[in-house]
Design a protein around this motif. Structure first.
Motif, PDB file in Angstrom:
ATOM      1  N   UNK A 167      -9.365   0.525  -0.031  1.00  0.00           N
ATOM      2  CA  UNK A 167      -8.435   1.575   0.387  1.00  0.00           C
ATOM      3  C   UNK A 167      -8.635   2.815  -0.476  1.00  0.00           C
ATOM      4  N   UNK A 168      -8.392   3.966   0.107  1.00  0.00           N
ATOM      5  CA  UNK A 168      -8.472   5.236  -0.608  1.00  0.00           C
ATOM      6  C   UNK A 168      -7.082   5.586  -1.132  1.00  0.00           C
ATOM      7  N   UNK A 169      -6.910   5.722  -2.464  1.00  0.00           N
ATOM      8  CA  UNK A 169      -5.575   6.007  -2.999  1.00  0.00           C
ATOM      9  C   UNK A 169      -4.986   7.325  -2.503  1.00  0.00           C
ATOM     10  N   UNK A 170      -5.845   8.272  -2.136  1.00  0.00           N
ATOM     11  CA  UNK A 170      -5.362   9.552  -1.630  1.00  0.00           C
ATOM     12  C   UNK A 170      -4.808   9.431  -0.217  1.00  0.00           C
ATOM     13  N   UNK A 171      -5.475   8.614   0.604  1.00  0.00           N
ATOM     14  CA  UNK A 171      -5.084   8.496   2.009  1.00  0.00           C
ATOM     15  C   UNK A 171      -4.089   7.357   2.253  1.00  0.00           C
ATOM     16  N   UNK A 172      -4.229   6.265   1.487  1.00  0.00           N
ATOM     17  CA  UNK A 172      -3.357   5.103   1.689  1.00  0.00           C
ATOM     18  C   UNK A 172      -2.863   4.576   0.340  1.00  0.00           C
ATOM     19  N   UNK A 173      -1.993   5.338  -0.340  1.00  0.00           N
ATOM     20  CA  UNK A 173      -1.542   4.924  -1.676  1.00  0.00           C
ATOM     21  C   UNK A 173      -0.810   3.585  -1.694  1.00  0.00           C
ATOM     22  N   UNK A 174      -0.030   3.313  -0.640  1.00  0.00           N
ATOM     23  CA  UNK A 174       0.727   2.057  -0.599  1.00  0.00           C
ATOM     24  C   UNK A 174      -0.222   0.867  -0.446  1.00  0.00           C
ATOM     25  N   UNK A 175      -1.174   0.974   0.474  1.00  0.00           N
ATOM     26  CA  UNK A 175      -2.142  -0.101   0.668  1.00  0.00           C
ATOM     27  C   UNK A 175      -2.992  -0.292  -0.586  1.00  0.00           C
ATOM     28  N   UNK A 176      -3.381   0.815  -1.207  1.00  0.00           N
ATOM     29  CA  UNK A 176      -4.171   0.755  -2.439  1.00  0.00           C
ATOM     30  C   UNK A 176      -3.409  -0.012  -3.524  1.00  0.00           C
ATOM     31  N   UNK A 184       6.193  -1.867  -7.229  1.00  0.00           N
ATOM     32  CA  UNK A 184       4.976  -1.054  -7.312  1.00  0.00           C
ATOM     33  C   UNK A 184       4.715  -0.313  -6.003  1.00  0.00           C
ATOM     34  N   UNK A 185       4.943  -0.979  -4.887  1.00  0.00           N
ATOM     35  CA  UNK A 185       4.739  -0.348  -3.581  1.00  0.00           C
ATOM     36  C   UNK A 185       5.723   0.801  -3.378  1.00  0.00           C
ATOM     37  N   UNK A 186       6.975   0.580  -3.754  1.00  0.00           N
ATOM     38  CA  UNK A 186       7.988   1.640  -3.624  1.00  0.00           C
ATOM     39  C   UNK A 186       7.620   2.842  -4.490  1.00  0.00           C
ATOM     40  N   UNK A 187       7.189   2.574  -5.726  1.00  0.00           N
ATOM     41  CA  UNK A 187       6.812   3.662  -6.631  1.00  0.00           C
ATOM     42  C   UNK A 187       5.604   4.426  -6.107  1.00  0.00           C
ATOM     43  N   UNK A 188       4.637   3.727  -5.538  1.00  0.00           N
ATOM     44  CA  UNK A 188       3.453   4.394  -5.008  1.00  0.00           C
ATOM     45  C   UNK A 188       3.804   5.249  -3.800  1.00  0.00           C
ATOM     46  N   UNK A 189       4.786   4.813  -3.031  1.00  0.00           N
ATOM     47  CA  UNK A 189       5.240   5.593  -1.872  1.00  0.00           C
ATOM     48  C   UNK A 189       5.965   6.851  -2.329  1.00  0.00           C
ATOM     49  N   UNK A 190       6.809   6.725  -3.359  1.00  0.00           N
ATOM     50  CA  UNK A 190       7.597   7.863  -3.841  1.00  0.00           C
ATOM     51  C   UNK A 190       6.739   8.878  -4.588  1.00  0.00           C
ATOM     52  N   UNK A 191       5.723   8.407  -5.300  1.00  0.00           N
ATOM     53  CA  UNK A 191       4.906   9.296  -6.126  1.00  0.00           C
ATOM     54  C   UNK A 191       3.441   9.227  -5.709  1.00  0.00           C
ATOM     55  N   UNK A 192       3.207   9.230  -4.423  1.00  0.00           N
ATOM     56  CA  UNK A 192       1.842   9.108  -3.907  1.00  0.00           C
ATOM     57  C   UNK A 192       0.957  10.276  -4.320  1.00  0.00           C
ATOM     58  N   UNK A 193       1.546  11.437  -4.559  1.00  0.00           N
ATOM     59  CA  UNK A 193       0.764  12.608  -4.938  1.00  0.00           C
ATOM     60  C   UNK A 193       0.014  12.423  -6.241  1.00  0.00           C
ATOM     61  N   UNK A 194       0.543  11.604  -7.157  1.00  0.00           N
ATOM     62  CA  UNK A 194      -0.108  11.406  -8.451  1.00  0.00           C
ATOM     63  C   UNK A 194      -1.370  10.550  -8.334  1.00  0.00           C
ATOM     64  N   UNK A 195      -1.560   9.900  -7.177  1.00  0.00           N
ATOM     65  CA  UNK A 195      -2.714   9.019  -6.994  1.00  0.00           C
ATOM     66  C   UNK A 195      -3.875   9.730  -6.326  1.00  0.00           C
ATOM     67  N   UNK A 196      -3.672  10.966  -5.919  1.00  0.00           N
ATOM     68  CA  UNK A 196      -4.724  11.685  -5.191  1.00  0.00           C
ATOM     69  C   UNK A 196      -5.694  12.333  -6.155  1.00  0.00           C
TER      70      UNK A 196
END
Length: 311
Positions: free
Chosen positions: A242-251, A299-311
């Motif tokens: 998975x690409x963290x920029x496009x699918x942060x939750x799946x990543x 972890x999934x909730x946090x990645x959804x809320x702060x997905x911008x930091x993973x791009x």
């Protein structure tokens, strides 16, 4: 836990917070507050009784022996912890290893790169899009944030905060383990659960530290993510699908199902079964998987809320 030590730590925490407010040692307010909370926790847990007796009469295994044998004979260590629960030294070592890695990470990537990346991603958050005043305040704090990441006193405070945070984390894990055992008909003392939680995490933390340090100085710093790399550089999972920029939750979800995570699951279940007096494999695995799934969900909730930091 020692009640007097808890009182002393709480008093020291109040003094640290006061010195921070008075600008004598600025920036350590949170450390003082965390120390007060730790003192309160220690005072509260000092009323929790420890297991009585000595099993079949076997003596207490030394702390160095438990730290070494947990890698090679975990069942033996957990059975000894049933009657002689302990956790402090193992948790201190894990905290020190974590602090060493984070400081090495900051040195390798430089405080400027890590801080600027974090602030840039913060400014990109949708909630700040129309708040010009907040954006200006964040931008104005950039230079101070970089200086703080170089300040040895603040770094020490962050390490203390991390240790205290881990104490509360494993105390929470122990509470879940303890309640599950009681609810399902098992027999488990709280300190047995606490010892199992800490010692199950210890081998994983040591292995993760060694591999992360190796990768940190082998890889080109430009290829290391300034935020994700602080957690781990180890590729023992399927997050590369998975690409963290496009699918942060799946990543994030794929990252949670790793070889080290499975190792921790087995150690935790083994620990609960052998530190408890009447804890079946079913109880141990149910409690362990519940804690794991809570971690996955968070972890999934946090990645959804702060997905911008993973791009």
């Amino acid at each position: 836990m020692n009640r007097l030590a808890g009182i002393v730590i709480a008093i020291i925490g109040l003094l640290v917070a006061l010195l921070s407010v008075l600008k004598v040692v600025p920036g350590t307010t949170s450390t003082g507050v965390f120390m007060v909370l730790l003192g309160a926790l220690m005072i509260g847990l000092s009323f929790v009784p420890k297991p009585e007796g000595d099993g079949d009469g076997g003596g207490e295994m030394s702390t160095p022996s438990t730290l070494v044998n947990i890698f090679f004979s975990p069942t033996e260590v957990f059975r000894n912890l049933r009657w002689h629960p302990r956790w402090l030294v193992a948790l201190l070592i894990m905290s020190v290893l974590s602090a060493i890695y984070l400081n090495a990470f900051m040195y390798r990537l430089t405080p400027e790169r890590v801080t600027n990346y974090t602030i840039d991603k913060t400014l990109e958050m949708p909630m700040l899009a129309n708040n010009e005043q907040a954006r200006q305040q964040i931008e104005a704090s950039r230079a101070q944030a970089i200086a703080d990441n170089k300040n040895p006193v603040l770094k020490l405070g962050q390490s203390v905060n991390s240790f205290i945070g881990q104490v509360f984390l494993y105390a929470f894990f122990a509470l879940i383990f303890f309640l599950f055992a009681l609810a399902m008909g098992g027999r488990l003392n709280y300190w047995q659960a606490f010892s199992a939680a800490v010692y199950a995490a210890f081998p994983v933390a040591v292995i993760r530290f060694a591999l992360n340090m190796l990768l940190l100085f082998v890889k080109d710093p430009i290829d290391i993510h300034p935020v994700l790399g602080q957690g781990s550089l180890i590729q023992d999972n399927l997050n590369f699908l998975a690409n963290p920029s496009e699918s942060p939750v799946l990543y994030t979800l794929l990252s949670m199902f790793s070889l080290l995570a499975f190792y921790w699951l087995w150690l935790s279940a083994n620990g609960l079964k052998n530190t408890g007096e009447k804890v079946s494999s079913t109880i141990a695995w149910t409690a362990t998987l519940t804690v794991f799934m809570l971690g996955v969900l968070l972890s999934v909730v946090m990645s959804f809320m702060f997905s911008g930091f993973m791009k």
